[in-house]
Design a protein around this motif. Structure first.
Motif, mmCIF file in Angstrom:
data_model
loop_
_atom_site.group_PDB
_atom_site.id
_atom_site.type_symbol
_atom_site.label_atom_id
_atom_site.label_comp_id
_atom_site.label_asym_id
_atom_site.label_seq_id
_atom_site.Cartn_x
_atom_site.Cartn_y
_atom_site.Cartn_z
ATOM 1 N N HIS A 49 -3.846 17.714 -35.895
ATOM 2 C CA HIS A 49 -3.214 18.160 -37.141
ATOM 3 C C HIS A 49 -3.306 19.670 -37.352
ATOM 4 N N GLU A 50 -3.160 20.401 -36.248
ATOM 5 C CA GLU A 50 -3.125 21.861 -36.348
ATOM 6 C C GLU A 50 -2.238 22.404 -35.225
ATOM 7 N N ALA A 51 -1.433 23.416 -35.570
ATOM 8 C CA ALA A 51 -0.559 24.025 -34.556
ATOM 9 C C ALA A 51 -1.360 25.012 -33.716
ATOM 10 N N VAL A 52 -1.310 24.826 -32.407
ATOM 11 C CA VAL A 52 -2.081 25.707 -31.521
ATOM 12 C C VAL A 52 -1.190 26.298 -30.428
ATOM 13 N N ARG A 53 -1.628 27.441 -29.920
ATOM 14 C CA ARG A 53 -0.890 28.113 -28.856
ATOM 15 C C ARG A 53 -1.315 27.543 -27.506
ATOM 16 N N VAL A 54 -0.328 27.331 -26.630
ATOM 17 C CA VAL A 54 -0.618 26.969 -25.244
ATOM 18 C C VAL A 54 0.111 27.990 -24.380
ATOM 19 N N GLU A 55 -0.629 28.583 -23.460
ATOM 20 C CA GLU A 55 0.002 29.610 -22.633
ATOM 21 C C GLU A 55 0.540 29.036 -21.327
ATOM 22 N N SER A 56 1.472 29.750 -20.773
ATOM 23 C CA SER A 56 2.103 29.334 -19.516
ATOM 24 C C SER A 56 1.055 29.032 -18.454
ATOM 25 N N GLY A 57 1.182 27.870 -17.832
ATOM 26 C CA GLY A 57 0.249 27.485 -16.775
ATOM 27 C C GLY A 57 -0.930 26.679 -17.277
ATOM 28 N N GLN A 58 -1.125 26.639 -18.605
ATOM 29 C CA GLN A 58 -2.277 25.893 -19.131
ATOM 30 C C GLN A 58 -2.015 24.390 -19.136
ATOM 31 N N LYS A 59 -3.134 23.649 -19.056
ATOM 32 C CA LYS A 59 -3.043 22.186 -19.047
ATOM 33 C C LYS A 59 -3.529 21.616 -20.366
ATOM 34 N N LEU A 60 -2.783 20.657 -20.871
ATOM 35 C CA LEU A 60 -3.227 19.897 -22.053
ATOM 36 C C LEU A 60 -3.682 18.534 -21.554
ATOM 37 N N GLU A 61 -4.956 18.235 -21.781
ATOM 38 C CA GLU A 61 -5.487 16.940 -21.342
ATOM 39 C C GLU A 61 -5.980 16.164 -22.546
ATOM 40 N N THR A 62 -5.856 14.844 -22.483
ATOM 41 C CA THR A 62 -6.237 14.012 -23.627
ATOM 42 C C THR A 62 -7.100 12.851 -23.182
ATOM 43 N N ASP A 63 -7.908 12.362 -24.118
ATOM 44 C CA ASP A 63 -8.728 11.177 -23.867
ATOM 45 C C ASP A 63 -8.194 10.017 -24.696
ATOM 46 N N PHE A 64 -8.893 8.890 -24.605
ATOM 47 C CA PHE A 64 -8.505 7.719 -25.401
ATOM 48 C C PHE A 64 -8.624 8.014 -26.894
ATOM 49 N N THR A 65 -7.744 7.430 -27.671
ATOM 50 C CA THR A 65 -7.827 7.587 -29.125
ATOM 51 C C THR A 65 -9.144 6.983 -29.615
ATOM 52 N N THR A 66 -9.730 7.623 -30.602
ATOM 53 C CA THR A 66 -10.981 7.081 -31.158
ATOM 54 C C THR A 66 -10.697 6.211 -32.385
ATOM 55 N N THR A 67 -9.713 6.591 -33.174
ATOM 56 C CA THR A 67 -9.210 5.681 -34.216
ATOM 57 C C THR A 67 -7.695 5.726 -34.138
ATOM 58 N N GLY A 68 -7.058 4.598 -34.480
ATOM 59 C CA GLY A 68 -5.599 4.548 -34.406
ATOM 60 C C GLY A 68 -5.120 4.335 -32.986
ATOM 61 N N ALA A 69 -3.836 4.149 -32.819
ATOM 62 C CA ALA A 69 -3.286 3.773 -31.521
ATOM 63 C C ALA A 69 -2.290 4.781 -30.961
ATOM 64 N N ARG A 70 -1.666 5.581 -31.835
ATOM 65 C CA ARG A 70 -0.567 6.430 -31.343
ATOM 66 C C ARG A 70 -0.673 7.853 -31.861
ATOM 67 N N THR A 71 -0.554 8.794 -30.942
ATOM 68 C CA THR A 71 -0.618 10.206 -31.288
ATOM 69 C C THR A 71 0.702 10.864 -30.906
ATOM 70 N N TYR A 72 1.157 11.764 -31.763
ATOM 71 C CA TYR A 72 2.437 12.450 -31.527
ATOM 72 C C TYR A 72 2.193 13.895 -31.153
ATOM 73 N N LEU A 73 2.820 14.330 -30.077
ATOM 74 C CA LEU A 73 2.751 15.719 -29.657
ATOM 75 C C LEU A 73 4.088 16.371 -29.976
ATOM 76 N N ALA A 74 4.040 17.350 -30.895
ATOM 77 C CA ALA A 74 5.260 18.108 -31.188
ATOM 78 C C ALA A 74 5.134 19.470 -30.536
ATOM 79 N N VAL A 75 6.252 19.985 -30.075
ATOM 80 C CA VAL A 75 6.302 21.315 -29.480
ATOM 81 C C VAL A 75 7.329 22.111 -30.279
#
Lengths: 322, 301
Positions: free
Chosen positions: A89-115
């Protein structure tokens, strides 16, 4: 451009949905939790219509091939950019070449990634949503896989200006606390005995592993139908009716309940007895396998009030970001 | 051939039911009849023509219809008021509509559906018979051939499209006394070949894609009802072929014709045989068999 390194369990591109095709059997599709989809978009300065990436339980791992601004919303899903944890729930910067990695949800079932700019996939029948059954929309009509490449759109928003945007927590949903979803009883509920109609709202229904974008299959005691001589064309099983159209959110009773979700089958011959109200379909989409959920019967007016309250929360989130 | 006309069905008061805060379901009758279906078609056509703000989906079904609307634009009560008003002004006796009749070649008792139905005998009412033999017996007919004759003896009207994109539910255009009726499987199958032709309750269907299913299986058509890639010329405007109101004429074919049609479909060159029909419920009710003959003749002229 985003390169998919690992597609996760069930990751698809979704928007608000595809409408006007129900009469040919085409369900709306779209984000299972529209509220979180909208929050994610708002955080990065997108319109509600922009497509996001819907990740289920286990998220996807992605590499950004250009600078971007992203936000995660919905289920709590631990995420890192090049190893550094990023908040939900916060907009963050991702730079060219960077990797976004995620783990299992801790609560809830679905997460949305907006760009910022939105996921740029072609519209099919007026929507970017993926409908995997017939393989249309989203990225090649299917869930994301390793090696897929997603283009990012342009929306003219000053990306620098949205970085750090965060949603006021008081307006967000706490998925740990979902123990009931509200329903409007009706449709073909006359098929149930009075006792079973009452039991529908008294039972803790357990979400089975067969809970996906088509429907949530629930486990619980068997409900009973009123005995009758079946009308012409209905079929012989007491749960059968002459085939009807199924509302999204409706609860059908082939024996154990199935709540139809956004990739629903659009019609059939099982008695439907109630419908989850529009606002709470978002909540049900966040209930996890093996969790239990109750149905709470409300009036249509109460359903409208709930809808207005959700809209007020979304408006407050958008206002806080301006 | 009997000279029976289609008896009119007196419909009960329609039931208006809310599906949450954004759907209205209107049940015209609990039983299937042409009256209920034509009423659903006529009303939903009228709703479409009125262009009511806030309506998102208009879905005619077999003996009911459903509307999805945006409650931020039109309140549920106001939506029902509109529907009641439209229903009051719709009279199917004054109604006719443009539709089409479609040739649907079917290879009955084909190897693929046969293999499937044999695999699922344990879920069937009559494990020792085929679906056709069982259907013939419970409809008082003398074996599979006689059942097929009845099945293809008159066209079937598409009274609803759905479940998955492109699946037509079809109701045979004969008087009630001649209508076939069969139960669905006791437990649904987990598999059905795509393009299988099935029957359950009083409805024939064509399965668009491979998947689960509970209808009795009789044959397979070489033509598609769903073409997501829109390769075939008849799918240029929509990825599905059938529309509510279409009249399907099932025609038995042999394996050679099946293979030949299939080859054309796979090459993306097959063109469906159809003819335009101005459908008049009144004329159809009056002399159904004569009416069916007239419209099928147009198809094969």
């Amino acid at each position: 451009m985003i390169t998919v390194l690992d597609g996760g369990i069930s990751t698809t591109v979704q928007d608000l949905g595809r409408f006007g095709q129900y009469h040919i059997g085409m369900p709306p599709s779209g984000a299972m939790d529209l509220f979180s989809h909208e929050v994610a978009n708002a955080l990065v300065g997108n319109d509600s219509e922009a497509a996001t990436v819907e990740m289920t339980y286990g998220g996807a791992d992605l590499r950004f091939e250009g600078d971007a601004v992203v936000a995660l919303a919905g289920a709590e899903m631990p995420a890192r950019v090049d190893g550094d944890e990023i908040p939900t729930h916060e907009a963050v910067r991702v730079e060219s070449g960077q990797k976004l990695e995620t783990d299992f949800t801790t609560t809830g079932a679905r997460t949305y990634l907006a760009v910022a700019g939105g996921i740029d996939v072609p519209e099919v029948m007026g929507s970017k949503s993926t409908y995997t059954l017939v393989g249309i929309g989203g990225h090649e009509g299917r869930t994301l896989e390793e090696g897929d490449e997603l283009a990012i759109g342009e929306n003219g928003v000053d990306r620098e200006a949205v970085i750090g945007n965060s949603a006021p927590e008081a307006r967000l949903r706490d998925f740990e606390e979902i123990d009931s979803v509200r329903i409007v009883v009706g449709l073909c509920d006359y098929r149930l005995t009075d006792e079973s109609r009452e039991r529908l709202c008294e039972i803790d229904w357990k979400v089975t592993p067969e809970a996906d974008r088509v429907g949530y299959r629930l486990e619980g005691p068997e409900l009973e139908f009123v005995e009758r001589e079946q009308p012409f064309g209905a079929g012989t099983d007491p749960s059968n009716v002459v085939d009807v159209g199924y509302p999204i959110g409706s609860i059908q009773l082939p024996q154990k309940p199935i709540v139809l979700m956004r990739d629903a089958v659009t019609g059939g011959g099982y008695a439907t007895v109630a419908t989850v109200i529009s606002t709470d379909r978002d909540l049900l989409a966040q209930v996890r396998t093996h969790q239990t959920v109750r149905f709470d019967a409300v009036t249509v007016d109460e359903a409208l009030e709930a809808r207005e309250a959700a809209q007020a929360d979304l408006d407050a989130i958008r206002d806080a970001l301006e | 051939m009997t000279e029976a006309r289609i008896e009119r069905t007196e419909l009960p008061e329609p039931r208006y039911e809310f599906g949450g805060d954004d759907h209205v379901f209107v049940e015209l009758d609990e039983a299937m009849s042409f009256d209920a279906n034509f009423q659903a078609m006529a009303i939903t056509q009228q709703i479409g023509e009125r262009d009511i703000e806030g309506i998102v989906e208009i879905c005619p079904a077999n003996a009911s219809y459903m509307i999805r609307f945006d409650p931020d634009v039109i309140r549920p009560d106001a939506m029902v008021d509109e529907l009641r008003e439209i229903a009051a002004e719709t009279d199917i006796e004054e109604y006719s509509w443009k539709t089409r009749i479609v040739d649907v070649p079917v290879l009955f008792q084909d190897p693929w559906t046969h293999e499937t139905l044999m695999e699922f005998r344990d879920r069937h009412q009559d494990p020792d018979a085929t679906d056709l033999e069982y259907s013939a017996r419970i409809n008082g007919l003398d074996g599979a051939e006689e059942f097929i004759d009845a099945f293809v003896g008159a066209p079937h009207m598409t009274t609803m499209v759905g479940f998955v994109p492109g699946l037509p539910w079809c109701f045979q255009m004969v008087p009630r006394s001649e209508q076939l009726e069969v139960p669905k499987y006791e437990q649904p199958r987990t598999n059905t070949p795509s393009r299988a032709v099935g029957f359950g309750g009083a409805f024939s269907v064509i399965y668009p894609v491979q998947g689960a299913g509970g209808y009795q299986l009789y044959g397979r058509t070489p033509i598609e009802v769903l073409d997501a890639d829109q390769r075939l010329p008849d799918f240029q405007e929509s990825i599905v072929f059938p529309n509510p109101g279409d009249i399907l004429n099932y025609r038995p074919i042999d394996r050679d014709e099946y293979d030949a049609v299939r080859e054309e479909v796979e090459a993306g060159t097959y063109e469906y045989t159809t003819a335009a029909v101005e459908f008049s419920p009144e004329e159809f009710f009056e002399t159904p068999h004569e009416y069916n003959e007239e419209i099928t003749e147009v198809l094969y002229r």
